[in-house]
Design an enzyme around this catalytic site. Structure first.
Site, short mmCIF file in Angstrom:
data_model
loop_
_atom_site.label_atom_id
_atom_site.label_comp_id
_atom_site.label_asym_id
_atom_site.label_seq_id
_atom_site.Cartn_x
_atom_site.Cartn_y
_atom_site.Cartn_z
N LYS A 277 43.32 -28.91 13.84
CA LYS A 277 43.47 -27.60 14.45
C LYS A 277 43.76 -27.72 15.94
CE LYS A 277 40.03 -25.42 11.38
NZ LYS A 277 40.87 -24.36 10.78
N ARG A 351 39.07 -24.33 -0.03
CA ARG A 351 39.39 -24.13 -1.45
C ARG A 351 39.12 -25.38 -2.27
NH1 ARG A 351 45.30 -22.45 0.27
NH2 ARG A 351 44.01 -21.75 2.01
#
Length: 501
Positions: A277, A351
């Protein structure tokens, strides 16, 4: 803070009396404040009439504090027009008003207060809203400060209602449980990543469950591998901190009742892995476990409330870092149900850990599954920080969630999840990919990915709290300026109250 609900009396030993006022427009089109109801003393009415209408007219959001030479001092709080007060002023309205009340009393260094609520209000809304609002506003994360600045001056509050019944104190007790567990979820989220590691999160869940009927089981890395949760395990391999799979079980219903299953994302810190990130704002990624915090806190609240249902909760807890053994873009891993997954972006890791947890939840033959996660930035783009987006194919469950959220004052919004979104998650080299080929509809494709790990026929809803999990004080005045919000605890408890299995 000690809270109590009693019958309304104009006399009180408290340092401050809080009176709600309405706004009435006169013939000159100027609004004047009037104390709601007729129970206030002549002294209070005279005191209110002496205030310049330009300074205070009883409008919604207005307040004025009057410090007098002798107690009680007085705080007038405006609620707007004197119309349909019992329907117009919900528990959420009182939560919001209580934030202003608490902050004013704190700044004025008041230790005790009586809040006067007349018959025109819903007594249930008053009891729930003021109790939760005051406790939520009182929360401050100062665990790591040598000398906390925000000492809690306000020690006791008496909520005095005109239509008193003993059931209101029972309602207050329930509201205290919910608010305290929301604050616990907030504390878990606010803790820094170097402290709130996966093992520490597991330990905190165990400590919080003590004294309840919750059974807590913790799986370590070896057990997670043995249980064929390779998708979950893969996310942890870039970190020196081993993962934990937190299992919480509460048996409050009969043995034949199918359990309600809760699944929460427990990413105690997320740098994005190899797909790292941007550094700006990365410190907020300690909040990536807010879904797990919601599940743990909701579970404890349900147990303390003594709900007559069976609940099982699962929190896969790990860090996602860029160590030498971390997932690489292009890697393929296998989930517990046998499906293989191309990891085309290591920052789409939530996920991956939820996949194995959902498979395990389905194996428990539940009557319903609710999962919650700070899953996608796309949800923030879609709904900002006002609503929690949720996804479900089950129309009956959608209505239950919307009703529960409305009843407890949380805002949710049903989002689309179609077969097209599911097709987008088909892999080229493996069964599935963890990242759709297009950035469009990112929250829907993420939800559709999770759908591959939920058995058909099981009512399931996915909640994406990426926009509402923290930093929502501009929407909710009872939540602190920076920090976790305890989002969806109230809604999950409300759904559980009406769960039949």
């Amino acid at each position: 803070m000690k809270l109590n609900i009693t019958s309304l009396s104009t006399k009180s030993p408290a340092q401050v009396q809080v009176w709600f006022t309405t706004s009435k427009e006169g013939k000159d089109k100027k609004s004047t404040a009037q104390i709601a109801g007729n129970k206030a003393s002549t002294e209070m009415k005279t005191l209110l009439s002496s205030i310049d209408t330009a300074r205070f007219s009883g409008g919604e959001g207005e307040s004025v504090f009057l410090r007098r030479e002798s107690s009680p001092h007085v705080l007038f709080v405006g609620v707007g027009e004197d119309k349909n007060l019992s329907k117009r002023l919900t528990a959420e309205n009182f939560r919001r008003m209580s934030a202003g009340i608490y902050k004013t009393l704190q700044s004025e260094k008041i230790s005790s207060a009586q809040i006067c609520a007349v018959a025109a209000f819903s007594a249930e809304a008053v009891a729930t809203g003021l109790t939760e609002g005051l406790l939520l506003t009182s929360y401050q994360f100062e665990t790591y400060k040598e000398e906390p600045k925000n000492k809690h001056v306000l020690q006791s509050v008496e909520i005095a209602v005109e239509k008193f019944s003993s059931s209101l104190n029972k309602l207050r007790e329930q509201s205290e449980i919910i608010a305290n567990e929301m604050n616990f979820a907030r504390w878990l989220g606010d803790c820094p990543g170097n402290f709130m590691t996966p093992s520490q999160l597991a330990e905190e869940a165990q400590k919080r469950a003590k004294g309840t009927k919750i059974k807590v089981t913790i799986w370590d890395k070896t057990r997670i591998a043995k249980e064929k949760m390779d998708s979950f395990l893969s996310v942890s391999e870039g970190s020196s901190q081993d993962p934990r799979f937190i299992i919480m079980e509460y048996s409050g219903g009969n043995a034949k009742q199918k359990p309600l299953c809760l699944v929460g994302k427990g990413l105690t810190f997320d740098c994005g892995g190899i797909s790292i990130k941007p550094s700006a704002g990365m410190e907020e990624m300690k909040f990536d476990m807010c879904g797990g915090a919601t599940v743990i806190a909701s579970m404890v609240a349900m147990a303390k409330l003594g709900l007559k249902i069976n609940v099982k909760a699962y929190v896969p807890a790990t860090e996602n870092l860029a160590g030498p053994a971390a997932n690489k873009p292009g890697d393929i891993r296998r989930a517990r149900n046998g499906k293989t997954i191309e990891i085309n972006n290591t920052d789409a890791e939530g996920r991956l850990i939820l996949a194995d947890a959902l498979v395990y939840a389905c194996e428990q033959k539940p009557g319903m599954i609710l999962d919650v996660a700070t899953l996608t930035g796309a949800m923030m783009v879609a709904l900002g920080n006002t609503h929690t987006g949720f996804f479900t194919h089950d129309t009956g469950l959608r209505k239950k969630i919307e009703t529960a959220a409305e009843d407890c004052g949380e805002k949710v919004w049903a989002m689309p999840m179609t077969d097209d979104h599911a097709k987008d998650m088909k892999g080229y080299y493996a069964d599935l990919t963890n990242l759709a080929p297009s950035r469009n509809a990112g929250s829907a494709t993420a939800a559709a990915f999770l759908g591959y790990f939920v058995e058909k026929g099981i009512p399931w809803a996915h909640f994406d709290i990426a926009g509402t999990g923290w930093n929502v004080s501009n929407r909710l005045p009872y939540i602190s300026t920076k920090g976790a919000a305890g989002t969806m605890v109230r809604t999950f408890v409300e759904v559980a109250k009406n769960y039949r299995g």
